[in-house]
Design an enzyme around this catalytic site. Structure first.
Site, PDB file in Angstrom:
ATOM      1  N   ASP A 423      31.422  39.141  46.053  1.00  0.00           N
ATOM      2  CA  ASP A 423      31.361  38.770  44.657  1.00  0.00           C
ATOM      3  C   ASP A 423      31.468  37.252  44.596  1.00  0.00           C
ATOM      4  O   ASP A 423      31.842  36.610  45.587  1.00  0.00           O
ATOM      5  CB  ASP A 423      32.542  39.437  43.950  1.00  0.00           C
ATOM      6  CG  ASP A 423      32.633  39.032  42.512  1.00  0.00           C
ATOM      7  OD1 ASP A 423      31.584  38.963  41.869  1.00  0.00           O
ATOM      8  OD2 ASP A 423      33.752  38.787  42.045  1.00  0.00           O
ATOM      9  N   ASP A 850      36.994  40.715  43.342  1.00  0.00           N
ATOM     10  CA  ASP A 850      38.294  40.595  42.700  1.00  0.00           C
ATOM     11  C   ASP A 850      38.401  41.399  41.424  1.00  0.00           C
ATOM     12  O   ASP A 850      39.485  41.703  40.977  1.00  0.00           O
ATOM     13  CB  ASP A 850      38.592  39.129  42.376  1.00  0.00           C
ATOM     14  CG  ASP A 850      37.708  38.636  41.262  1.00  0.00           C
ATOM     15  OD1 ASP A 850      36.499  38.920  41.317  1.00  0.00           O
ATOM     16  OD2 ASP A 850      38.205  37.978  40.351  1.00  0.00           O
ATOM     17  N   ASP A 854      33.726  44.933  40.643  1.00  0.00           N
ATOM     18  CA  ASP A 854      33.455  45.038  42.076  1.00  0.00           C
ATOM     19  C   ASP A 854      33.941  46.359  42.657  1.00  0.00           C
ATOM     20  O   ASP A 854      33.736  46.629  43.829  1.00  0.00           O
ATOM     21  CB  ASP A 854      34.131  43.888  42.826  1.00  0.00           C
ATOM     22  CG  ASP A 854      33.731  42.552  42.264  1.00  0.00           C
ATOM     23  OD1 ASP A 854      32.529  42.367  42.016  1.00  0.00           O
ATOM     24  OD2 ASP A 854      34.608  41.705  42.044  1.00  0.00           O
TER      25      ASP A 854
END
Lengths: 1182, 350
Positions: A423, A850, A854
């Site tokens: 990410d 985080d 995700d």
């Protein structure tokens, strides 16, 4: 947060909402009350919800796997789902029948121990989950308790129909219907990061009829009925209506506040709980995290199957032999009284006997399958996980969070990762913008160190002198200069502390700063503690601009309905002056327009248009005279761009009163018009105004990378890992980050597949396929070995590219590219891309992220890593490992992953060796007993063999083995490739170990049998009976397997010494103690060691001979391998052993610099590319 | 979007402050163990080590081999296979009926010549072949508690099928005891009786702790089938050493068991006359019977294998040491030579 701050009172929030809010669509209302839309909520009347059919699920949530009642059956079921355990269960059941070759205890005890331990671990993990649920359930929220009074209640007590008051920065406890907010127009802002990962705030608006309910007292008599859809997982839809004051109002998603999103920029809201607990949309979305198993464990299953087959084969042989013996030989063995034989030994029915013997044989040879393998592996993994948790180098001092292995069963998988899917926001970047540089009137300000060029120059200088100084080369562009001011990281004394007054083009500079201070939509907030202002801005860039303006002396401190107030600190007079700028118009920033404009009137009555926007957009709209600074600015912008900075160009123009008013009437007309072409008219009006601008400068804002990210990416790239960035951000931002992380560089060929606007699906697909194929062709046609490609793809396009017919093409292209960046991807797409990479390449993937967006990819990937320490915990909760910062990934993979992989691989191989070496001796012996199923060992030896006698050395191998130290792992990232290439757990190795076991079993058995054949084995004339031979053979096995493990290990701390020697000593001790027990317990082992074995030299000489001989083949093998085919870690061990790294530092650094995979991404690769570029230029000149 | 988690973390800024004291507690405590930095010895197999290890093994093994071989050669062993010879010619075709016939004359005389001087004690063994004392059905068929303790004389549950006879428990029960070897040997030298000491041929621990001195044979060999030897019901089990020896089941189908000791030296070429009673039925299963007279060395009986094995392994190690030496000399690899690193051998990785 509210404490210590005074919010500039602003009752209307229209400034924010220029174009955010879209009107309700009238679809779907007619379905309310129909099937699937049966939910009825009595607002402010939770007591009415207590009876069916209005009794809905309560707001407490549970994510535990088991409850107190279901634990035992469920956990047992899980345990016996493992093939091996099921087999042992069968054995345990059969062990109470006379078929058993062993006592029932010796079958049941190890199984109970092993299963009990595993279940205890499960229980502990579930307990942790339970505690986590408790924490969430017991959070407090203000709930209307009647008579207009609000009281705090735990989340779990919130019922459907409750009116709750949520305050700023709190999470919503359930899915709420928004009734009102502190704003007059009922707007509130929510952060949905936990739901979709988007960091920008979303506006929600209450119905107009409920706007008045904005005081606690108003709810005294509030009544209403909501009829709406049943709970469903769709986050972006809602169908329902509100009956209030005898009127029916339609509801739509913009009135719904979802659980787990957070109230921002709004002091408080009132809402009615509609969906609670498991019914809430976020919970409907939740899936149980899939249980993941590592590659090694999956392969281990195959080994188990192989061993099962071996077991079956030898059991069949044994049964067949038994049947034959029974039929042909046993009638002659009068000493067995065959005429009185029962079913198991019936010469009349050899088939029946043979089949029943099969059961016996399956149990007898069960030692081929290591019963304690699973439990040992679990123990080892838990200890490995503890080491990961305890690693001080992965502890983040700032947030105080250590790394955490949340599931321990993937440790070794960390050592086999091939592709990392990452990410961006919150993972690579901090989601914080820092004002870093600016270019004003053609002059660049801000410290301008280009780390890449610097490093390239340094290395070239070194190359010329013929030496390599790696440390100098890889001095990463680490920005350690942590500025104390958030959002401002600018260093240039020319502009600081009012020094800009002395600059040449001071007029332009003032104008530049004014644009920064005025052209925005933020609200100031006074922090009473420090006396300075902080800003609540829509985007972090804007906040950074305002902070920068403040630091330069242009402090924006107040916004009113129509004006912006700026305090100018450095003036000609030397005294601060407050200036008021009347805001005439705001032309919003949208992703399509890519610019924002304000039109203001300053105190002198001068009308000014201030505009900031993407450079290309601004440059297109400059006037002829306004291009004076364009060449210089363009140069600076390019520099910034390559450094990965986010740039905006600033421009202005002065307007005449008449000119403005003419335009304004035009604009107002457009604004008030109704209909489909309203947007176009507005667009045109804006376009008319935003032209003939004068360029004044540009800003460069750094999307602040997390600490150590470039270095970590560099190292990971050197370790041969591929990195895909999947971000929800837009393409420009993603590319910026690509540059700052060295995933992209100048000269890299970017294959951009942007979104395609077309409604015809086939058309779009065709176009995408064409682009993908073009890209692939381009790569194939490329001759330059240094050429690198980057694939950048937009989320919209990606949705097509992920369809079945194209995805393979897409994957092929992606795999060939050095870096892949996917922008604007939805959480689902992240998961799909992950799955595509995982299944398409068949290699191990690791996803790191985080936010809640995700979660999908974290769960989908082979390994999910969550970034802890940020607000949302979903990613961490769904993850297998959590680290506080991206940079810890390096150590997690390169050190722990590498170690764990080798440890587990070696441990499992050894385990199988050990059990084969032991188990097969039982088989050979059986062949000498007429296949009757007699074992030569005492039951206790066998019971203890796996569980006690050989358990600890194996665990110490699995926990403490280190082929090379952690420093070397980090210095030589290439060693990591041993994992992805699976050098230590391929079939060659596994079968080799099995062959080693087979050989050992043969040597042990044959030597012992022949040595103790029939003659006296001691001076006293006694011959060896079964007990003596069994104990001797067992002694040989204990010695052999322990010597073997010592040969396998390369790292001996006192623990390994203790476990290995201890394990040998434990055997003698056991034999001694067991023999000292009364014969009713010790049976044939009574005083065996003391009386029979220990005084016999034959016993000791046989042990020595067998133990050494068993290990000769392996010893020869490793000596040969080390000599002729040394592996990397062998060489490095040797270098370390001879301290060559200290003596010959030149060689050491040179090897370190070479010890990396050929990579095209990362800082080092970038420096090399730069060097090539410079050399090429130099060659041209010559 | 999916998540298995209940909800977001403790929100708000307030939690940051309250987390402050917790922070330090989360910091992993430094210890060499948890950081995996324990001092360790990291031996590596350098050529010197490899060669020394192989040399060491050969240096240790070869002498042991020589010594064991000498020990084995010192042992004098007389083996006489008699199961066929002791069947009269007219029964040669039907040995089983000979042995099962109560009336046939089972006495048989054998002459053994002493090849070398035999020092006392000379152990007398009988060796059976093809006799599966290690058969599971056989091994299990005994009752240890009954042997040890008179009070549990009726504990015969594990003794099937030889548990009861004529409705009474058998002491000692079970197939092992029932099939007790019953050939007898009488030795004479120059027509003088050669005493065979049958005391102390069993393990002391067996006599003391496993076979009770208050347990006497009872109802033994009274069933329909008569197996082997009958026991004197007036002698306690702890003194029935033949039984005690027999009850220690042999590991292999070929085994020797101690019969007694001759406690005098025998001179070369002396002829020992053995008068044996050939009672035991090995003819059913084509088993051989041997009478063995053997001395022992410090290492035990005659078995060259241990010495040969030691010599072989020692020789092998010597050979290995030699070949590694040659290999290291012919094709030396500088230790820690970085050119062997994978990235130097095939540049470009992968």
């Amino acid at each position: 947060m509210a404490k210590g701050r005074i919010r500039a009172k602003l009752r209307k929030s229209h400034l924010y909402t220029f174009c955010l809010y879209q009107g309700p669509n009238g679809k779907g209302q007619q379905t309310v009350g129909g099937p699937g839309f049966s939910r009825i909520v009595h607002c402010n009347g939770p007591q009415l919800q207590s009876e069916r059919p209005f009794k809905y699920r309560s707001n407490d949530i549970s994510t535990t796997k088991y409850s107190f009642i279901t634990f035992l059956p469920k956990a047992l079921y899980e345990q016996f789902n493992r093939v091996a355990n099921l087999y042992f269960l069968g054995c345990a059941i059969a062990s109470v029948t006379p078929l058993s070759p062993f006592s029932a205890l010796s079958m049941i005890a190890p199984l109970a121990f092993v299963v009990g331990l595993s279940m205890a671990k499960e229980a502990l993990e579930d307990w942790k989950r339970f505690m986590q649920d408790m924490e969430v359930n017991s959070r407090k929220v203000k709930v209307h308790t009647g008579e207009g009074a609000f009281g705090k209640k735990a989340w779990e007590k919130v019922q459907v129909g409750d009116v709750v008051r949520v305050e700023k920065d709190q999470f919503f406890p359930a899915d709420l219907l928004l009734l009102s907010s502190n704003y007059e127009d009922g707007i509130c802002y929510v952060e949905t990061m936990n739901l979709d990962g988007e960091t920008n705030l979303k506006a929600k608006r209450a119905l107009e009829v409920t706007l008045d309910l904005d005081e606690d007292e108003d709810f005294k008599n509030f009544k209403g009925i909501i009829k709406c859809e049943d709970p469903n997982p769709s986050l972006y839809t809602f169908v329902g209506n509100l009956e209030y004051n005898d009127q029916v109002y339609a509801l739509d998603p913009s009135q719904i506040l979802l659980r787990d999103s957070k109230l921002r920029n709004t002091a408080y809201i009132y809402g009615v709980a509609i969906f609670t607990g498991p019914d809430s949309k976020v919970m409907m979305n939740s899936t149980n995290s899939p249980s993941k198993r590592s590659r090694i464990e999956k392969k281990m299953d195959y080994i188990i199957y192989v061993l099962f087959s071996v077991l079956l084969v030898i059991s069949l042989i044994s049964s067949f032999g038994f049947a034959v013996e029974i039929k042909y030989s046993m009638p002659e063995w009068w000493f067995l009284q065959p005429q009185e034989a029962d079913d198991f030994y019936n010469p009349e029915e050899p088939v029946t006997s043979g089949i029943s013997h099969m059961v016996t044989a399956l149990m007898l040879y069960g030692y081929l399958l290591p019963i304690s393998l699973y439990v040992s592996i679990e123990v080892v993994k838990v200890l490995q996980a503890t080491f990961i948790n305890q690693d001080i180098h992965m502890y983040d001092e700032e947030t105080g969070i250590p790394a955490q292995a949340r599931t321990s069963n993937l440790n070794e998988e960390l050592g086999q990762v091939d592709t990392i899917l990452s990410d961006k926001t919150g993972t690579l970047t901090c989601n914080q913008m820092d004002f870093l540089k600016c270019s004003i009137a053609g002059t660049a300000y801000g410290s301008s160190t280009n780390a890449v060029e610097l490093a390239a120059a340094k290395q070239m200088a070194n190359d010329l002198e013929g030496k390599v100084e790696l440390d100098a080369v890889v001095s990463y562009s680490e920005k350690d200069r942590q500025s104390p001011i958030k959002g401002f990281n600018f260093e240039d004394s020319r502009l600081m502390n009012g020094n800009w007054l002395k600059e040449a083009k001071v007029e332009d500079i003032i104008l530049f700063f004014r644009i920064l201070a005025v052209c925005h939509t933020a609200i100031p907030e006074l922090n009473e503690d420090t006396g300075s202002y902080t800003y609540e801005a829509e985007s972090p860039d804007e906040g950074a601009f305002l902070v920068a303006a403040r630091e330069f002396g242009f402090e924006f401190f107040q916004r009113t309905q129509s004006s912006v107030f700026v305090r100018e600190k450095y003036t000609a007079s030397g005294k601060p002056i407050d200036r008021e700028y009347k805001i005439l118009n705001v032309l919003e920033f949208t992703s399509k327009r890519k610019r924002m404009t304000v039109i203001i009137k300053d105190e002198d009555g001068q009308i000014l248009l201030m505009c900031k926007g993407a450079d290309s957009i601004i440059f297109d709209r400059l006037s002829k005279d306004g291009r004076f600074y364009q060449p210089d600015t363009t140069k600076h912008l390019n520099e910034y761009g390559e450094a990965g900075l986010r740039t905006l160009a600033l421009a202005y123009k002065k307007l005449e009163e008449s000119e403005y008013s003419a335009w304004n009437t035009e604009f107002q007309k457009a604004k008030t018009s109704i209909g489909a072409d309203r947007d176009i008219m507005l667009e045109n009006a804006a376009e008319m105004m935003e032209k003939d601008l004068i360029l004044i400068g540009a800003t460069a804002v750094e999307d602040k990378l997390q600490k150590g990210v470039p270095k970590c990416i560099d190292k990971l790239a050197q370790a041969g890992l591929k990195l895909w960035v999947l971000t929800g951000d837009k393409m420009e931002t993603a590319i910026n980050i690509g540059f700052s992380c060295s995933l992209l560089r100048q000269g890299m060929k970017q294959i951009c597949i942007p979104a395609i606007d077309s409604d015809v699906k086939e058309e779009v697909k065709g176009a995408i396929l064409k682009q993908i194929n073009n890209g692939s062709e381009m790569i194939k046609a490329e001759k330059d070995p240094h050429a690198a490609f980057a694939l950048i793809i937009d989320g919209k396009t990606l949705s097509y590219a992920l369809e079945d017919d194209i995805k393979q093409h897409f994957l092929d292209l992606g795999v060939r590219c050095a870096s892949v960046i996917c922008c604007r991807v939805s959480p689902k797409q992240k998961a799909l891309v992950t799955r595509l990479v995982k299944l398409g390449t068949g290699k191990t993937t690791l996803a790191i992220g985080d936010g809640a967006n995700d979660v999908g990819m974290i769960q989908e990937a082979d390994i999910g890593v969550g970034i802890s320490g940020v607000e949302g915990m979903q990613a961490v909760m769904a993850s297998d490992f959590s680290v506080a910062q991206f940079r810890f990934l390096e150590r997690l993979l390169v050190v722990h992953g590498h170690w764990c992989y080798k440890r587990i691989a070696q441990m499992i191989c050894y385990f199988f060796y050990k059990n084969i070496a032991f188990g097969l001796t039982l088989f050979y012996f059986e062949a000498f007993t007429g296949f009757s199923g007699q074992s030569i060992y005492n039951d206790w030896y066998m019971l203890l063999f796996n569980v006690v006698l050989t358990a600890l050395p194996v665990i110490s191998l699995g926990v403490l083995e280190q082929d090379v130290s952690s420093e070397v792992c980090l210095e030589f990232p290439a060693i990591y490739q041993q994992g992805p290439r699976n050098l230590f757990f391929d079939w060659y190795r596994i079968l080799g170990w099995m062959a080693n076991g087979l050989l050992a079993s043969l040597i042990i058995f044959i030597l012992n049998i022949v040595i103790f054949y029939n003659q006296a084995f001691r001076a006293g004339g006694q011959t060896a009976d079964m007990a003596a031979l069994g104990a001797t053979m067992f002694t040989c096995i204990i010695w052999s397997v322990n010597i073997q493990i010592a040969l396998t290990m390369s790292h001996f701390t006192w623990i390994q010494h203790t476990t290995i020697w201890g394990s040998i000593a434990a055997w003698y001790l056991f034999l001694f103690v067991y023999g000292a027990l009364p014969p009713s317990i010790s049976a044939d082992a009574y005083k065996l060691l003391v009386e029979a074995l220990a005084p016999a030299p034959m016993y000791w000489t046989a042990t020595l001979l067998v133990a050494i001989t068993c290990n000769l083949p392996y010893m020869t093998h490793i000596a040969y391998q080390r000599c002729f085919e040394p592996m990397d870690h062998h060489i490095i061990q040797e270098i370390k052993y001879y301290r060559k790294d200290v003596e010959d530092q030149h060689m050491w650094t040179k090897e370190r610099s070479k010890a990396r995979q050929k990579t095209k991404i990362g800082f080092t690769a970038r420096v090399e590319a730069k060097i090539r570029q410079i050399r090429a230029m130099m060659n041209k000149k010559h | 979007m999916s998540s298995n988690t209940p909800s977001s973390s403790a929100g708000g800024v307030g939690s940051a402050d309250s987390a402050a004291p917790r922070r330090n507690s989360k910091r992993p405590k430094y210890s060499k163990f948890t950081q995996q930095e324990l001092p360790a010895c990291k031996p590596i197999l350098t050529p010197r080590w490899v060669i020394s290890a192989f040399m060491l093994v050969s240096i240790v093994f070869i002498p042991i081999g020589v010594v064991s071989l000498f020990a084995s050669r010192d042992v004098v062993e007389i083996v006489d296979r008699y199961e066929t010879a002791c069947v009269p010619d007219n029964f040669r075709n039907d040995k089983v009926s000979f042995i099962q016939n109560e009336t046939t004359n089972k006495i048989c005389t054998r002459n053994l010549t002493v090849p070398k001087r035999m020092k006392q004690p000379i152990y007398v063994y009988y060796q059976l072949d093809n006799f599966y004392q290690n058969h599971r059905r056989y091994v299990k068929s005994r009752s240890d508690s009954q042997l040890k303790d008179n009070s549990s004389w009726d504990d015969v549950s594990s003794c099937k099928p030889e548990d009861n006879a004529n409705g009474m428990p058998i002491v000692p029960c079970g197939l092992i005891a029932w099939s007790l070897f019953n050939d007898t040997y009488n030795f004479s030298l120059n027509n003088q009786q050669l005493a065979v000491n049958k005391r102390g041929i069993s393990w002391k621990s067996d006599r003391d702790s496993k076979f009770g001195s208050d347990v006497f044979p009872r109802n033994f060999q009274n069933g329909l089938l008569i197996g082997g030897k009958r026991l004197d019901p007036n002698v306690s089990l702890s003194e029935q050493e033949d039984l005690i020896v027999w009850m220690r089941t042999a590991a292999l189908p070929t085994f020797r068991k101690l019969y007694g000791k001759i406690e005098r030296d025998l001179q070369p070429n002396e002829v020992i006359q053995v008068t044996l009673e050939n009672n035991y039925n090995t003819y059913s299963f084509n088993g051989k019977k041997r009478l063995v007279l053997s001395t022992t060395s410090w290492l035990g009986g005659k078995n060259d294998f241990l010495g040969i094995a030691y010599l072989t392994v020692g020789g092998l190690c010597f050979f290995l040491a030699l070949s590694f030496t040659i290999v290291y000399l012919v094709k030396p690899r500088r230790l820690g030579d970085p050119s062997y690193l994978s990235w130097n051998r095939n540049p470009g990785g992968h």
